[in-house]
Scaffold this motif. Structure first.
Motif, short mmCIF file in Angstrom:
data_model
loop_
_atom_site.label_atom_id
_atom_site.label_comp_id
_atom_site.label_asym_id
_atom_site.label_seq_id
_atom_site.Cartn_x
_atom_site.Cartn_y
_atom_site.Cartn_z
N LEU A 40 0.83 -1.21 0.00
CA LEU A 40 0.00 0.00 0.00
C LEU A 40 0.86 1.26 0.00
CD1 LEU A 40 -2.81 -1.06 2.49
CD2 LEU A 40 -3.06 -0.60 0.05
N GLN A 41 1.93 1.24 0.79
CA GLN A 41 2.83 2.40 0.86
C GLN A 41 3.52 2.63 -0.49
OE1 GLN A 41 3.15 4.56 3.28
NE2 GLN A 41 4.79 5.74 2.37
N VAL A 42 4.00 1.57 -1.11
CA VAL A 42 4.67 1.71 -2.42
C VAL A 42 3.68 2.22 -3.46
CG1 VAL A 42 5.76 0.42 -4.31
CG2 VAL A 42 6.48 0.02 -1.97
N GLY A 43 2.48 1.66 -3.46
CA GLY A 43 1.47 2.11 -4.41
C GLY A 43 1.13 3.58 -4.21
N PHE A 44 1.00 3.99 -2.97
CA PHE A 44 0.70 5.38 -2.66
C PHE A 44 1.83 6.28 -3.16
CE2 PHE A 44 0.84 9.00 0.36
CZ PHE A 44 -0.37 9.57 0.04
N GLN A 45 3.06 5.88 -2.89
CA GLN A 45 4.20 6.70 -3.29
C GLN A 45 4.34 6.78 -4.81
OE1 GLN A 45 7.44 4.93 -1.16
NE2 GLN A 45 7.17 6.29 0.58
N ARG A 46 4.02 5.70 -5.49
CA ARG A 46 4.18 5.71 -6.95
C ARG A 46 3.10 6.52 -7.64
NH1 ARG A 46 7.38 1.36 -9.33
NH2 ARG A 46 6.11 1.67 -11.15
N PHE A 47 1.88 6.53 -7.10
CA PHE A 47 0.77 7.15 -7.79
C PHE A 47 0.40 8.54 -7.28
CE2 PHE A 47 0.08 2.63 -8.80
CZ PHE A 47 0.08 2.74 -10.18
N ILE A 48 0.99 8.97 -6.17
CA ILE A 48 0.62 10.29 -5.65
C ILE A 48 1.01 11.40 -6.61
CG2 ILE A 48 2.72 10.64 -4.28
CD1 ILE A 48 0.88 11.98 -2.19
N ILE A 49 2.14 11.25 -7.27
CA ILE A 49 2.58 12.29 -8.21
C ILE A 49 1.61 12.41 -9.38
CG2 ILE A 49 4.13 10.89 -9.62
CD1 ILE A 49 6.07 13.36 -9.44
N LEU A 50 1.00 11.28 -9.77
CA LEU A 50 0.02 11.34 -10.85
C LEU A 50 -1.21 12.12 -10.42
CD1 LEU A 50 0.14 7.67 -12.18
CD2 LEU A 50 1.40 9.65 -13.00
N GLY A 51 -1.65 11.91 -9.20
CA GLY A 51 -2.79 12.65 -8.68
C GLY A 51 -2.50 14.14 -8.57
N GLN A 52 -1.28 14.46 -8.17
CA GLN A 52 -0.92 15.87 -8.07
C GLN A 52 -0.85 16.52 -9.46
OE1 GLN A 52 2.61 15.28 -5.63
NE2 GLN A 52 1.64 16.54 -4.06
N MET A 53 -0.33 15.79 -10.43
CA MET A 53 -0.29 16.32 -11.80
C MET A 53 -1.69 16.59 -12.32
SD MET A 53 2.51 14.02 -13.79
CE MET A 53 4.23 13.99 -13.35
N LYS A 54 -2.56 15.61 -12.11
CA LYS A 54 -3.94 15.74 -12.58
C LYS A 54 -4.64 16.89 -11.88
CE LYS A 54 -7.73 12.74 -13.88
NZ LYS A 54 -8.25 11.39 -13.83
N GLY A 55 -4.38 17.03 -10.58
CA GLY A 55 -4.99 18.12 -9.81
C GLY A 55 -4.52 19.48 -10.28
N LEU A 56 -3.23 19.62 -10.54
CA LEU A 56 -2.72 20.90 -11.03
C LEU A 56 -3.26 21.21 -12.42
CD1 LEU A 56 -1.03 23.33 -10.26
CD2 LEU A 56 0.94 22.20 -11.27
N LYS A 104 6.44 13.10 -16.95
CA LYS A 104 7.31 14.08 -16.29
C LYS A 104 7.80 15.12 -17.29
CE LYS A 104 8.99 11.25 -12.48
NZ LYS A 104 10.15 10.63 -11.84
N ASN A 105 8.20 14.69 -18.47
CA ASN A 105 8.67 15.63 -19.47
C ASN A 105 7.57 16.56 -19.95
OD1 ASN A 105 11.31 14.67 -19.39
ND2 ASN A 105 10.90 13.13 -20.96
N LYS A 106 6.39 16.01 -20.19
CA LYS A 106 5.27 16.82 -20.64
C LYS A 106 4.84 17.80 -19.54
CE LYS A 106 3.71 16.38 -24.16
NZ LYS A 106 3.96 17.09 -25.43
N PHE A 107 4.89 17.34 -18.29
CA PHE A 107 4.50 18.21 -17.19
C PHE A 107 5.52 19.34 -16.99
CE2 PHE A 107 3.38 19.27 -12.79
CZ PHE A 107 2.01 19.37 -12.94
N ARG A 108 6.79 19.05 -17.26
CA ARG A 108 7.81 20.12 -17.22
C ARG A 108 7.46 21.22 -18.22
NH1 ARG A 108 11.46 15.71 -16.15
NH2 ARG A 108 12.60 16.14 -14.24
N THR A 109 7.00 20.83 -19.40
CA THR A 109 6.64 21.85 -20.39
C THR A 109 5.44 22.66 -19.93
OG1 THR A 109 5.27 20.31 -21.66
CG2 THR A 109 7.57 20.51 -22.32
N ILE A 110 4.52 22.02 -19.22
CA ILE A 110 3.37 22.75 -18.67
C ILE A 110 3.85 23.79 -17.65
CG2 ILE A 110 1.34 22.53 -17.18
CD1 ILE A 110 0.76 19.86 -18.59
N LEU A 111 4.76 23.39 -16.77
CA LEU A 111 5.26 24.32 -15.75
C LEU A 111 6.05 25.46 -16.39
CD1 LEU A 111 6.36 21.81 -12.97
CD2 LEU A 111 4.31 23.23 -13.04
#
Length: 164
Positions: A40-56, A104-111
């Motif tokens: 559960l911890q590994v899954g949370f750590q791997r997918f949290i960045i995706l949720g943050q990207m989608k939220g932003l 990550k690369n596409k999100f860098r261009t967004i930022l």
């Protein structure tokens, strides 16, 4: 009347075997629980960045910047995230790693596009490294206990952190 004392001679061995089996069963229960928690911890750590990207991306959409390149990149990020399989199959894990690099690369261009639109020199610019630091702070780091022949001889062992 004859009495059979042979069972008394193996009594200690019988109690030892019973205790050993109880210890094994308890260990299996604990390993199962720890494995689930670790997963559960590994899954949370791997997918949290995706949720943050989608939220932003949602937040940026709500501002309606009227920038076609920004809108296209946001749509691409959402499409890549929605196309990910959220299970632990071997091929999906490999696919996740490949898509994560693209994201990550596409999100860098967004930022970068966002910084060009805002152009406020008083505020510190939002970089992908800062974005990842926030993600790591929220998700934490997995502490993994590593045991080998040398560490079992020592009185104390040191935890090693693994960043996923």
């Amino acid at each position: 009347m004859t009495m059979d004392f042979d069972g008394l001679l193996t009594l200690e061995e019988q109690y030892y075997q019973d205790g050993y089996r109880e210890g094994q069963n308890e260990n299996l229960k604990q390993n199962f629980l720890e494995g689930k928690q670790f997963g559960l911890q590994v899954g949370f750590q791997r997918f949290i960045i995706l949720g943050q990207m989608k939220g932003l991306c949602d937040v940026l959409d709500s501002y309606k910047f009227q920038n076609p390149m920004l809108e296209k990149n946001i749509h691409t990020v959402r499409t890549l995230i929605n196309g990910l399989e959220m299970n632990n199959d071997d091929e999906n894990v490999v696919g996740f790693e490949k898509v994560l690099v693209k994201l990550k690369n596409k999100f860098r261009t967004i930022l970068i596009a966002l910084q060009r639109l805002i152009k406020d020199e008083k505020k510190k610019s939002l970089t992908f490294e800062l974005f990842e630091d926030v993600s790591r702070t929220i998700a934490g780091e997995i502490k993994g206990f590593v045991e080998d022949d040398e560490s079992t001889k020592k009185k104390s062992t040191q935890d090693q952190a693994q960043s996923w």
